[in-house]
Design a protein around this motif. Structure first.
Motif, PDB file in Angstrom:
ATOM      1  N   ARG A 291       0.834  -1.213   0.000  1.00  0.00           N
ATOM      2  CA  ARG A 291       0.000   0.000   0.000  1.00  0.00           C
ATOM      3  C   ARG A 291       0.857   1.247   0.000  1.00  0.00           C
ATOM      4  O   ARG A 291       0.549   2.222  -0.687  1.00  0.00           O
ATOM      5  CB  ARG A 291      -0.938  -0.003   1.204  1.00  0.00           C
ATOM      6  N   ALA A 295       0.958   3.552  -3.128  1.00  0.00           N
ATOM      7  CA  ALA A 295       0.479   4.886  -2.741  1.00  0.00           C
ATOM      8  C   ALA A 295      -0.633   5.398  -3.646  1.00  0.00           C
ATOM      9  O   ALA A 295      -0.610   6.539  -4.090  1.00  0.00           O
ATOM     10  CB  ALA A 295       1.648   5.878  -2.708  1.00  0.00           C
ATOM     11  N   THR A 533     -14.696  -2.853 -11.331  1.00  0.00           N
ATOM     12  CA  THR A 533     -14.897  -1.604 -12.065  1.00  0.00           C
ATOM     13  C   THR A 533     -13.635  -0.777 -12.228  1.00  0.00           C
ATOM     14  O   THR A 533     -13.577   0.061 -13.130  1.00  0.00           O
ATOM     15  CB  THR A 533     -15.990  -0.729 -11.409  1.00  0.00           C
TER      16      THR A 533
ATOM     17  N   ARG B 191     -19.166   3.683   3.710  1.00  0.00           N
ATOM     18  CA  ARG B 191     -17.773   3.485   4.104  1.00  0.00           C
ATOM     19  C   ARG B 191     -17.376   4.243   5.357  1.00  0.00           C
ATOM     20  O   ARG B 191     -16.462   3.854   6.067  1.00  0.00           O
ATOM     21  CB  ARG B 191     -16.849   4.060   3.007  1.00  0.00           C
ATOM     22  N   ARG B 291      -2.137  11.099  -1.730  1.00  0.00           N
ATOM     23  CA  ARG B 291      -1.992   9.677  -2.069  1.00  0.00           C
ATOM     24  C   ARG B 291      -1.004   8.998  -1.134  1.00  0.00           C
ATOM     25  O   ARG B 291      -1.216   7.881  -0.687  1.00  0.00           O
ATOM     26  CB  ARG B 291      -1.539   9.509  -3.521  1.00  0.00           C
ATOM     27  N   GLY B 292       0.095   9.707  -0.846  1.00  0.00           N
ATOM     28  CA  GLY B 292       1.081   9.136   0.061  1.00  0.00           C
ATOM     29  C   GLY B 292       0.569   9.022   1.482  1.00  0.00           C
ATOM     30  O   GLY B 292       0.774   8.010   2.146  1.00  0.00           O
ATOM     31  N   ALA B 295      -2.230   6.352   1.409  1.00  0.00           N
ATOM     32  CA  ALA B 295      -1.551   5.072   1.125  1.00  0.00           C
ATOM     33  C   ALA B 295      -2.521   3.913   0.974  1.00  0.00           C
ATOM     34  O   ALA B 295      -2.309   2.841   1.547  1.00  0.00           O
ATOM     35  CB  ALA B 295      -0.510   4.778   2.201  1.00  0.00           C
ATOM     36  N   GLY B 296      -3.569   4.133   0.225  1.00  0.00           N
ATOM     37  CA  GLY B 296      -4.448   3.013  -0.095  1.00  0.00           C
ATOM     38  C   GLY B 296      -5.316   2.522   1.044  1.00  0.00           C
ATOM     39  O   GLY B 296      -5.950   1.481   0.929  1.00  0.00           O
ATOM     40  N   SER B 516     -10.266   9.913 -16.931  1.00  0.00           N
ATOM     41  CA  SER B 516     -10.366   8.454 -17.079  1.00  0.00           C
ATOM     42  C   SER B 516      -9.909   7.700 -15.843  1.00  0.00           C
ATOM     43  O   SER B 516     -10.290   6.556 -15.640  1.00  0.00           O
ATOM     44  CB  SER B 516      -9.515   7.996 -18.266  1.00  0.00           C
ATOM     45  N   GLY B 517      -9.084   8.323 -15.032  1.00  0.00           N
ATOM     46  CA  GLY B 517      -8.444   7.581 -13.944  1.00  0.00           C
ATOM     47  C   GLY B 517      -7.235   6.790 -14.407  1.00  0.00           C
ATOM     48  O   GLY B 517      -6.581   6.136 -13.597  1.00  0.00           O
ATOM     49  N   ALA B 518      -6.932   6.828 -15.678  1.00  0.00           N
ATOM     50  CA  ALA B 518      -5.865   5.971 -16.220  1.00  0.00           C
ATOM     51  C   ALA B 518      -4.608   6.736 -16.606  1.00  0.00           C
ATOM     52  O   ALA B 518      -3.726   6.191 -17.255  1.00  0.00           O
ATOM     53  CB  ALA B 518      -6.392   5.185 -17.413  1.00  0.00           C
ATOM     54  N   THR B 523      -7.469  10.158 -10.506  1.00  0.00           N
ATOM     55  CA  THR B 523      -7.629   8.729 -10.230  1.00  0.00           C
ATOM     56  C   THR B 523      -9.007   8.215 -10.588  1.00  0.00           C
ATOM     57  O   THR B 523      -9.229   7.013 -10.560  1.00  0.00           O
ATOM     58  CB  THR B 523      -7.388   8.433  -8.740  1.00  0.00           C
ATOM     59  N   ALA B 529     -19.046   3.657 -12.995  1.00  0.00           N
ATOM     60  CA  ALA B 529     -19.404   2.797 -11.867  1.00  0.00           C
ATOM     61  C   ALA B 529     -18.320   2.817 -10.796  1.00  0.00           C
ATOM     62  O   ALA B 529     -18.622   2.790  -9.598  1.00  0.00           O
ATOM     63  CB  ALA B 529     -19.643   1.369 -12.358  1.00  0.00           C
ATOM     64  N   ALA B 530     -17.049   2.875 -11.217  1.00  0.00           N
ATOM     65  CA  ALA B 530     -15.949   2.854 -10.249  1.00  0.00           C
ATOM     66  C   ALA B 530     -15.977   4.086  -9.340  1.00  0.00           C
ATOM     67  O   ALA B 530     -15.423   4.055  -8.242  1.00  0.00           O
ATOM     68  CB  ALA B 530     -14.599   2.765 -10.968  1.00  0.00           C
ATOM     69  N   THR B 533     -18.797   2.684  -6.669  1.00  0.00           N
ATOM     70  CA  THR B 533     -18.869   1.349  -6.062  1.00  0.00           C
ATOM     71  C   THR B 533     -17.994   1.189  -4.827  1.00  0.00           C
ATOM     72  O   THR B 533     -18.240   0.286  -4.031  1.00  0.00           O
ATOM     73  CB  THR B 533     -18.489   0.244  -7.082  1.00  0.00           C
ATOM     74  N   ASN B 534     -16.985   2.003  -4.642  1.00  0.00           N
ATOM     75  CA  ASN B 534     -16.168   1.839  -3.424  1.00  0.00           C
ATOM     76  C   ASN B 534     -16.557   2.823  -2.321  1.00  0.00           C
ATOM     77  O   ASN B 534     -15.808   3.020  -1.375  1.00  0.00           O
ATOM     78  CB  ASN B 534     -14.668   1.906  -3.749  1.00  0.00           C
ATOM     79  N   HIS B 537     -19.849  -0.697   1.345  1.00  0.00           N
ATOM     80  CA  HIS B 537     -19.566  -2.128   1.280  1.00  0.00           C
ATOM     81  C   HIS B 537     -20.879  -2.859   1.546  1.00  0.00           C
ATOM     82  O   HIS B 537     -21.877  -2.254   1.925  1.00  0.00           O
ATOM     83  CB  HIS B 537     -18.469  -2.525   2.262  1.00  0.00           C
TER      84      HIS B 537
END
Lengths: 546, 546
Positions: A291, A295, A533, B191, B291-292, B295-296, B516-518, B523, B529-530, B533-534, B537
């Protein structure tokens, strides 16, 4: 290729419907039966497994591999290892054709892979058994059909989500007396190369969801198995590459990336810019490291670890409760991410159909149920399997000192590495004992001030340290309602009053959501929409109509 | 509460259908017209805006706020600031009832909020204009109806995804002669608290998607506006809190969290364990920091920045190309995340309906189109608006030294902080000039070896540094196909051959996927949908049937 899609379309439709209804569904028979898989399948698989031992799995230069069966012998199988840069280059060369294929055609290829994996389930059972230490029947079911169901489920979710994006739209916007017009086209584009980092206990069951979800959404995939359980994924990938080639794709759409504990490559792969998605099953220490390294720059789906709680408030079937719980504690020696660890009971005991039982009577009854379950060594071996990692024996030894040993752990007769469940009594405030995951056949019976405190501790520890399953026994609807609210918020799947043939450890594809993503046990759920997704993005082109 | 749901159900159904078809749809009229919004609406809004100036927005202790209109005066409005711990505690107290409400009821409340925000679009236009520097019509449209459409779109996506989870399932698994049975219940659980970190240029358009997506999926939300653009979100949240109270919810389901540049609170909020989701719009430096820090450990949806490319290969309408491109460069002085920055042209020029045009002729034609567009100061002011941040003027000054100035930037007459577009010629290998985002009215005409190199550089820089829009002009279908493949892989929405009344800067809710997030520009996508969806839960309970 189109042939595969046609052949498997009906099954895919059933799978999509099942994932929506969450009713029972299974595509692949779980019984290791000759009537289903062929009367000679078992013997042929044993011969095929024996023929794999003691030699390279396939040719190649740098061969790695040091798998040892928890039931005894070293497997002596080696696998060609490629440098990460080579793996990535090959994946990138293979990826475009796979990405551009019609999603339905891709799904057909994936269902053909699953079909062949299913056909070979007896061989997979041997491979899973002699790497993970699962007993044969579990290795067959969890390593074969149940894993295949989880793979199919991932394909079903991917197809559902891909189907929501239209391919074209005619956009006509009124603008005064004029109309602005654009023709638009949309396409789902894979994120990059998927990386699947496998685990040592359920290499296929935990590996297939990410593998098939990334493939179904158009990504090439590199599978980095755990060094202790390479063979199940090597067999999987051999089958996948064969089917890819038959369907006209480059086999390198799917690659195996074995490594060694001395020269691990997971970090290097995970942080490579060409890797677009990471799926990881394993411990929370490496999970946290990933993670931090990633990041948030790419999707990371993890299943890490939890301390799964049981709350005993009251029951209408005390004997059934004890039998059911003993089996859950013993199954695969507690090496399931879904196995209970912490049993919270009021110091004043609990009401049962046999009258009030004191805390000590509850303890004695669970111990007795374990002893009865494991009295016959052959049956015990079938339930317990073997211990995958020698480090688990060290953990058991340490856990003995954490409280009062209610039932000691002991090996079974024979040469396999085995250990029966250890049950230790601790006080509720001994959180340094029960408050972290102690992977293996180690459980705590936790003496709580009362049942409400038991529930509170169970829910709090779930939120703080993670849990994948929770079990509560109560005859009081109000208590169950409080438990449901608390565990829902803590992000854990709750089972209630299990006394029969369904166990808290079991998570059925298409019906049970496995891991919530809402506590530290993992970031993602197998399988919900969020699991698929973020494996693709939507590319758009717009231009004025001709 | 149920009344709101019933009142708005038909609109919600339309919005869900539109998000699937991607055809043109808008719920809220974009014309700042008295016939639609009431003949007195404009004057009343001006009076209401004037009445807000120079005093506290509402009572409270620690008042903060130092907004200054890019058109001149300081607003003199202050807002009560609460410590993060207080904001979180209030959100947590308000959250459970909102989380437990029926999703359809929640959607009704949110559509009522959007309805009232729409009604007040003239006031919002004043607030957006005098914080962001947008000219009035853009402030009305982008700050009002278009932002409201983006909010509605987020609600539509959330309702679609929530609807996929069944509430109950009867699970019957054949087991030999027996059947294993479980009754299962499922529920979407939010969440945690959503945090929306706003930006200074499009506080509502970029803020509403995260705000409404988190609310629709059951999360309480804290909105941390940019210190330079608090008022638009303060008005939004005042309306939201009023409707929440009318619907029987605690107003603290939605809270404003203003801060100051001297004592920022975004990091403290984002890393608070009770915050479950973060939505951020702003620069890539703070984006990387978030983001750091995160950290996910929780979902982070960002829109950061990009260097949006234009590739000029050939055209059948050179005059239209230049007019269209000049408008895209000038609109809101290039302060849109969708505005082009880098115009890649072959050193050998391009084929047009007016014959071959040399590189210098292309440059001259774009400059001429800009000059013509901005010749009339009143019209220029309406297109350019004002410069939100004084730092942009510094960036313009620095950019003049990066190459050959084709068209210099200059202020318009008047007291507003303004700057017309700067166009600088650079060579393709001067990536230190064009290879990073230079926010504001700064664009580069990049002299490339040939058109293929132009396309390659455009796509590569998109993948490496991020881009939200791309524009290509070509009459060659094969070139367009190559561009489509390259930009799809680079994760950027592509517009082709825009010569009329649609501009690359424009992204329409329900039809255009925004980001796009890509690639590094962000992000997440508004809205796919993405994006939703998060934010929740799925909680599950299973028990044997009674």
């Amino acid at each position: 290729m189109a042939e595969f899609a046609a052949r498997h379309q009906a099954l895919l439709d059933q799978a999509i419907a099942a994932a929506r209804s969450r009713a029972h569904f299974s595509a692949y028979p779980e019984a290791p039966s000759g009537r289903i898989y062929g009367e000679t399948a078992k013997a042929e698989a044993e011969a095929a497994f024996a023929a794999l031992l003691g030699k390279p799995f396939e040719g190649g230069e740098a061969l790695v591999g040091d798998e040892r069966s928890p039931f005894g012998p070293a497997l002596g199988i080696t696998y060609p290892a490629l440098p990460p840069a080579t793996l990535v280059a090959r994946a990138e060369a293979a990826a475009p054709a796979w990405a551009e294929a019609d999603p339905a055609a891709r799904a057909g290829v994936l269902l053909e892979i699953l079909h062949r994996l299913n056909r070979d389930s007896f061989l997979m059972a041997n491979a899973v058994m002699h790497t993970t230490g699962q007993a044969f029947v579990m290795a067959f079911q969890a390593g074969g059909p149940h894993a295949q169901d989880r793979g199919l489920e991932a394909v079903a979710y991917a197809m559902e989500e891909l189907s929501r994006v239209p391919t074209t739209a005619a956009w006509h916007k009124p603008a005064g007396r004029d109309t602005l017009r654009m023709d638009k086209r949309f396409r789902a584009v894979p994120r990059g190369i998927g990386l699947v980092i496998g685990c040592a206990t359920f290499p296929t069951w935990n590996g297939y969801p990410g593998l098939f979800a990334s493939l179904a959404t158009g990504n090439a995939v590199i599978v980095k198995p755990h060094p202790a359980a390479i063979l199940p994924l090597a067999l999987t990938i051999r089958t996948a590459r064969t089917v890819m080639a038959e369907a006209g794709f480059a086999p390198d759409v799917v690659q195996l990336a074995p490594d060694t504990p001395e020269a691990p490559i997971a970090e290097q792969l995970a942080t490579h810019p060409a890797i677009g998605i990471v799926d990881f099953t394993g411990g929370p220490v490496f999970g946290a490291r990933l993670r931090g390294l990633i990041a948030g720059t790419k999707p990371l789906h993890t299943e890490e670890a939890g301390i799964n709680p049981v709350v005993l408030h009251s029951t209408a079937d005390f004997a059934g409760l004890c039998r059911n719980l003993a089996f859950s504690l013993a199954l695969y020696s507690g090496q399931m991410c879904t196995a209970p660890q912490n049993i919270f009971v009021s110091a004043t005991g609990m009401d049962t159909d046999q009258g009030r039982k004191s805390f000590d009577e509850v303890a004695a009854a669970i111990v007795a149920a374990l002893d009865e379950l494991l009295a016959d060594p052959a049956r015990a071996a079938g339930v317990l399997g073997a211990i995958q990692n020698p480090g688990t024996l060290t953990r058991i030894a340490a856990a003995r000192r954490l409280g009062r040993v209610l039932r000691d752990s002991a090996p079974l007769p024979g040469e396999a590495r085995t250990a029966t469940p250890l049950l230790v009594e601790v006080l509720a405030d001994a959180e340094e004992a029960w408050g972290e995951e102690r992977f293996g056949p180690i459980a705590f019976l936790i003496r709580c001030p009362d049942a409400e405190a038991a529930l509170r501790l169970a829910a709090q520890s779930t939120k703080a340290r993670g849990a994948i399953t929770a079990l509560v026994h109560s005859t009081d609807d109000a208590f169950l309602a409080r438990a449901e609210a608390a565990f829902a918020k803590a992000g854990v799947a709750l089972s209630e009053n299990l006394t029969g043939g369904v166990f808290v450890n079991q998570s059925a594809a298409f019906s049970d959501y496995h891991v919530s993503g809402a506590n530290p046990a993992g970031t993602s759920c197998l399988t919900d929409a969020a699991f698929v997704t973020n494996r693709f993005h939507i590319a758009m082109v717009r231009r004025p109509p001709a």
